[in-house]
Design an enzyme around this catalytic site. Structure first.
Site, PDB file in Angstrom:
ATOM      1  N   ALA A 164     -24.333  -2.103  55.247  1.00  0.00           N
ATOM      2  CA  ALA A 164     -25.517  -2.820  55.724  1.00  0.00           C
ATOM      3  C   ALA A 164     -25.547  -2.861  57.249  1.00  0.00           C
ATOM      4  O   ALA A 164     -26.035  -1.928  57.887  1.00  0.00           O
ATOM      5  CB  ALA A 164     -25.551  -4.222  55.116  1.00  0.00           C
ATOM      6  N   ARG A 165     -25.020  -3.920  57.836  1.00  0.00           N
ATOM      7  CA  ARG A 165     -24.993  -4.073  59.287  1.00  0.00           C
ATOM      8  C   ARG A 165     -23.635  -4.610  59.718  1.00  0.00           C
ATOM      9  O   ARG A 165     -23.098  -5.545  59.132  1.00  0.00           O
ATOM     10  CB  ARG A 165     -26.105  -5.021  59.752  1.00  0.00           C
ATOM     11  CG  ARG A 165     -27.509  -4.428  59.655  1.00  0.00           C
ATOM     12  CD  ARG A 165     -27.697  -3.299  60.665  1.00  0.00           C
ATOM     13  NE  ARG A 165     -29.046  -2.757  60.662  1.00  0.00           N
ATOM     14  CZ  ARG A 165     -29.417  -1.664  60.016  1.00  0.00           C
ATOM     15  NH1 ARG A 165     -28.527  -1.001  59.281  1.00  0.00           N
ATOM     16  NH2 ARG A 165     -30.663  -1.216  60.105  1.00  0.00           N
ATOM     17  N   GLU A 174     -20.776  -1.408  67.120  1.00  0.00           N
ATOM     18  CA  GLU A 174     -21.834  -0.441  67.381  1.00  0.00           C
ATOM     19  C   GLU A 174     -22.830  -0.974  68.407  1.00  0.00           C
ATOM     20  O   GLU A 174     -23.159  -2.159  68.423  1.00  0.00           O
ATOM     21  CB  GLU A 174     -22.608  -0.126  66.098  1.00  0.00           C
ATOM     22  CG  GLU A 174     -21.844   0.652  65.068  1.00  0.00           C
ATOM     23  CD  GLU A 174     -22.685   0.889  63.823  1.00  0.00           C
ATOM     24  OE1 GLU A 174     -23.485   1.832  63.824  1.00  0.00           O
ATOM     25  OE2 GLU A 174     -22.541   0.104  62.856  1.00  0.00           O
ATOM     26  N   GLY A 183     -32.042  -6.478  47.716  1.00  0.00           N
ATOM     27  CA  GLY A 183     -33.310  -5.845  48.034  1.00  0.00           C
ATOM     28  C   GLY A 183     -33.273  -4.389  47.640  1.00  0.00           C
ATOM     29  O   GLY A 183     -32.601  -4.000  46.683  1.00  0.00           O
ATOM     30  N   HIS A 189     -21.843   5.116  60.300  1.00  0.00           N
ATOM     31  CA  HIS A 189     -23.209   4.667  60.018  1.00  0.00           C
ATOM     32  C   HIS A 189     -24.061   5.816  59.472  1.00  0.00           C
ATOM     33  O   HIS A 189     -25.135   6.127  59.975  1.00  0.00           O
ATOM     34  CB  HIS A 189     -23.862   4.107  61.294  1.00  0.00           C
ATOM     35  CG  HIS A 189     -24.975   3.148  61.005  1.00  0.00           C
ATOM     36  ND1 HIS A 189     -25.129   1.956  61.667  1.00  0.00           N
ATOM     37  CD2 HIS A 189     -26.015   3.205  60.125  1.00  0.00           C
ATOM     38  CE1 HIS A 189     -26.199   1.320  61.220  1.00  0.00           C
ATOM     39  NE2 HIS A 189     -26.760   2.066  60.281  1.00  0.00           N
ATOM     40  N   ILE A 190     -23.550   6.423  58.411  1.00  0.00           N
ATOM     41  CA  ILE A 190     -24.232   7.582  57.824  1.00  0.00           C
ATOM     42  C   ILE A 190     -24.623   7.369  56.372  1.00  0.00           C
ATOM     43  O   ILE A 190     -25.064   8.308  55.707  1.00  0.00           O
ATOM     44  CB  ILE A 190     -23.354   8.851  57.918  1.00  0.00           C
ATOM     45  CG1 ILE A 190     -21.989   8.622  57.250  1.00  0.00           C
ATOM     46  CG2 ILE A 190     -23.195   9.285  59.370  1.00  0.00           C
ATOM     47  CD1 ILE A 190     -21.161   9.885  57.073  1.00  0.00           C
TER      48      ILE A 190
END
Length: 317
Positions: free
Chosen positions: A231-232, A261, A153, A291-292
């Site tokens: 991503a996650r 997280e 994406g 997560h930056i």
């Protein structure tokens, strides 16, 4: 566009232009950065829009109380903190801003990869300790490698664009057909697993991608590979990645996100560190960031601008 009767509740802080431009467009802005979810629910019926990052989950119970809500705008790339199906059934517009931080994510992913290949962080730490170790920090070149991008994406496309000029072969795999472009050739997952030297994850967190990167998935690759995740965290089983690192199936890992997280992405677990996480902290071939990847000064402004533009587009005559 007369929006003077439309009230927007901002429940996370964002770039000031978001507030200012919505005000200029005629919306009424109100902020509440401290109340609990229950307290917000008690007054949400008074608002027509919500602007949120990831402070709490907007679930069916919350949406049932938001009887006048027309849109939810998340200042970020994904909508996993929102019950999207239920919101859509209620006719609520859902707004996200992947365009706002895609470039930042692409650059960060490339930076992690180059650092891992050339052992930059390890070498830097050793030199600062007075150690001048050349052979132990011999690196690899990207040229000639095959990069496999899972999820093609906005974010995956940004990373592929950054790879141009490195003389690599770039493959992408996605559940949607016909998403490949001049920067990446779309292939089957089997082909990607057979040929990839590098795997970079760019999928949203969904029931289909939850814990997707596990031992079975990892062991399906023909060659040892470098793994990058911007991503996650919940898409990865950390213990399985650690076992693959120990066994050499994963050569090195760059992890900007972790399964530990909290939903807000602002903090990790509380209490004793999981053993797998402790291994990641000690491993020389693992690069960790908090997560930056999409968290730059530029993306801070771009995200806000994207949200403003999308909100205004809904009400444009």
């Amino acid at each position: 566009m007369d929006c003077s009767n439309l009230k927007i509740l901002h429940i996370d802080s964002n770039h000031p232009l978001l507030w200012e431009q919505l005000l200029q467009a005629g919306f009424q802005n109100e902020a509440d950065f401290t109340s609990s979810k229950k307290e917000i629910e008690a007054k949400i019926a008074s608002y027509h829009g919500i602007v949120i990052r990831s402070r709490f989950k907007i679930d069916a119970s919350f949406l049932d109380k938001a009887t006048n809500l027309q849109f939810i705008a998340r200042v970020g790339a994904g909508l996993e903190s929102i019950d999207c199906d239920y919101a859509t059934a209620k006719g609520i517009h859902l707004i996200a801003a992947p365009e706002g931080n895609a470039n930042a994510v692409g650059e960060h992913t490339l930076g992690m990869l180059l650092s891992l290949f050339n052992k930059l962080n390890k070498a830097n730490s050793e030199v600062k300790l007075g150690q001048w170790i050349r052979e132990g920090n011999r690196g690899h070149e990207l040229e000639g490698k095959t990069i496999g991008i899972i999820g093609y994406g906005t974010m995956g496309k940004s990373f592929a664009k950054k790879l141009r000029g490195f003389d690599v072969t770039t493959f992408c795999y996605d559940i949607l057909p016909h998403v490949g472009d001049a920067n990446a050739t779309q292939v089957s997952l089997a082909t990607l697993q057979e040929q990839a030297d590098v795997v970079s994850l760019h999928t949203p967190w969904t029931p289909e991608t939850d814990k997707m990167i596990n031992s079975d998935f990892i062991n399906s690759f023909k060659k040892p590979f470098w793994f990058i995740n911007t991503a996650r965290g919940n898409s990865v089983v950390t213990e399985d990645v650690v076992e693959a690192l120990k066994g050499g199936k994963i050569v090195g890992a760059g992890l900007d996100v972790l399964e530990y997280e909290k939903l807000s992405f602002e903090t990790l677990f509380e209490g004793e560190k999981p053993k797998a996480f402790d291994y990641l902290l000690q491993a020389d071939n693992v690069l960790l960031t908090p997560h930056i990847a999409g968290w730059t000064f530029e993306s801070h402004q771009k995200l806000a601008q994207t949200i403003v533009d999308k909100i205004c587009a809904i009400y444009a005559k």
